[in-house]
Motif scaffolding. Sequence first.
Motif, short mmCIF file in Angstrom:
data_model
loop_
_atom_site.label_atom_id
_atom_site.label_comp_id
_atom_site.label_asym_id
_atom_site.label_seq_id
_atom_site.Cartn_x
_atom_site.Cartn_y
_atom_site.Cartn_z
N TYR A 123 -43.59 7.86 56.11
CA TYR A 123 -43.61 9.00 55.17
C TYR A 123 -45.01 9.18 54.61
N TYR A 148 -42.24 9.12 46.81
CA TYR A 148 -42.30 9.98 48.00
C TYR A 148 -41.59 9.35 49.18
N THR A 151 -38.71 11.36 51.13
CA THR A 151 -38.96 12.70 51.66
C THR A 151 -38.38 12.80 53.07
N THR A 152 -37.84 13.96 53.43
CA THR A 152 -37.17 14.11 54.73
C THR A 152 -38.17 14.03 55.88
N GLU A 154 -38.52 16.05 58.24
CA GLU A 154 -39.08 17.39 58.48
C GLU A 154 -40.25 17.65 57.54
N GLU A 155 -40.08 17.31 56.27
CA GLU A 155 -41.17 17.50 55.31
C GLU A 155 -42.36 16.61 55.66
N ASN A 156 -42.11 15.37 56.06
CA ASN A 156 -43.19 14.45 56.38
C ASN A 156 -43.95 14.89 57.63
N ALA A 158 -44.42 17.96 58.51
CA ALA A 158 -45.27 19.06 58.07
C ALA A 158 -46.48 18.55 57.29
N LEU A 159 -46.24 17.57 56.42
CA LEU A 159 -47.34 17.02 55.63
C LEU A 159 -48.34 16.26 56.51
N LYS A 162 -50.56 18.63 58.14
CA LYS A 162 -51.59 19.09 57.21
C LYS A 162 -52.70 18.05 57.07
#
Length: 556
Positions: A123, A148, A151-152, A154-156, A158-159, A162
């Motif tokens: 994560y 943190y 966190t799912t 999918e969110e990880n 995306a992060l 980034k």
Amino acid sequence: MSHVDTEVRPSNFIRSIIDEDLASGKHSAVHTRFPPEPNGFLHIGHAKSICLNFGIAQDYQGQCNLRFDDTNPEKEDIDYVHSIQNDVQWLGFQWSGDIRYSSNYFDQLHQYAVELITKGLAYVCFLNAEQTREYRGTLKEPGKNSPYRDTTPEENLALFEKMRNGEFKEGECALRAKIDMASPFMCMRDPIIYRVRFAHHHQTGDKWCIYPMYDFTHCISDAIENISHSLCTLEFQDNRRLYDWVLDHLDDFQSPSRTRQYEFSRLNLEYTLMSKRKLNDLVAHNIVSGWDDARMPTIAGFRRRGYTAASIREFCKRIGVTKQENMIEVAMLDACIREELNEHAPRAMAVINPVKVVIENYPENQVETVQAPIHPSNEDMGKRPLSFGRELYIDADDFREEANKKFKRLVQGKEVRLRNAYVIKAERCDKDADGNVTTIYCTYDDETLGKNPSDGRKVKGVIHWVEATTAKPAEFRLYERLFNDANPAAAESVDEVLNPQSLTVKHGFVEAGLVNAEVEKAYQFEREGYFCADNKDSTKDHLVFNLTVPLRDTFA
């Protein structure tokens, strides 16, 4: 591939493991690797690892990779890459195939990080460095989960994308493995596996702004290269759990014959620092002239000083491979080089503290040639010509106006033999205003060249010399231990234990033939020690000789 014995070699626990793995069929071949980080020159401790990894590959007819662990571009340099290659080859080893870099696998490592994220096993964490330390806990107290951590995937994902795209600042976030914040092993408390670094990389340029951590990179690189036995020093013993955890949770590495890590004790040597960080400090603060300063414990430093690859390999063989930490006496290393040079080094004469001798009954303007053995116990090495004339240099410490019977050198009114030449007798001397002897006036016996006197005179002493008109001026760099303390790493500051006498520079003369001395090749300067021409500063117009090792252990 089976192991074929060509000689009886000392066994150790690592070789026993390999023998069992080959016998059981777990592995059919041995494949090791040497994985230095290119953030400094290799030192004598790395030589132990080189000899172990490459030596095992040789003995078992296997392979050994040279792989640069280049995951920290801010501290790495291509010059270090080149120096490491030179050191490995100079020690007598050759890596299998092409040189490898952890950066070769950056694309794959990124995909494996994505795999862990997708599985909910990694994560992106936004705790800063101080918060991360606070959440980690202590050796007595368990850590606590990052806010943190849940966190799912999918969110990880995306992060993490980034992070890769440079949308976060350095230190703003990191990718962490999701393992166990209550683990008794600190390395398993959700370790960081990727961090943001806007740094130019010597291999990949500016392609990446995220770089994997060593513990994530190392095990995967081993597995990609099909390393059978990953040999590390004991400080990585706890990290073996993380090594296995990463590979256990990646689909590509589920073979029962996959790589395993084994730890052995690092080399701890008296009077020697083994930390590249601390060695770098010596260079950065100009305490030494560079990584290859002849006082440094680097392989390049030893080479510059005249140590041979064979002597370092022999030293590594003698200290062995164990799991027990211990401090090795530096006299053992000195003994290895002294034994080899005593057998193989050519002899020569050099006068480090010169004083002039005038042989008054020798013909003026005459210079003759006398023959001297290149090695006293190896006739096959042949002879070397020495010039002999009316004016010579001898060592100032080899003359006294008066002395007791224990002094076996030149005394006024008495005789001494010049090595490989004549017997001379000191008649008188000149002195300067401070009382220092400047010139010694002698006579010689022209019947004594190359033989013992036949008239019954007892000449007990033998001294070295060089002929004054043909001798070559030379600079001599005399070395002692860089540190006065046998364990300098324990000092709060290296300044406390530095030896101010670690380097003394003298100016004297050498016999004429040494104008062609090969750099790094040690000579025994008779009655002085072993010396070699410096590989950076010595030229035919300015000879510079480094002390390799004294004739006996004068540092004890």
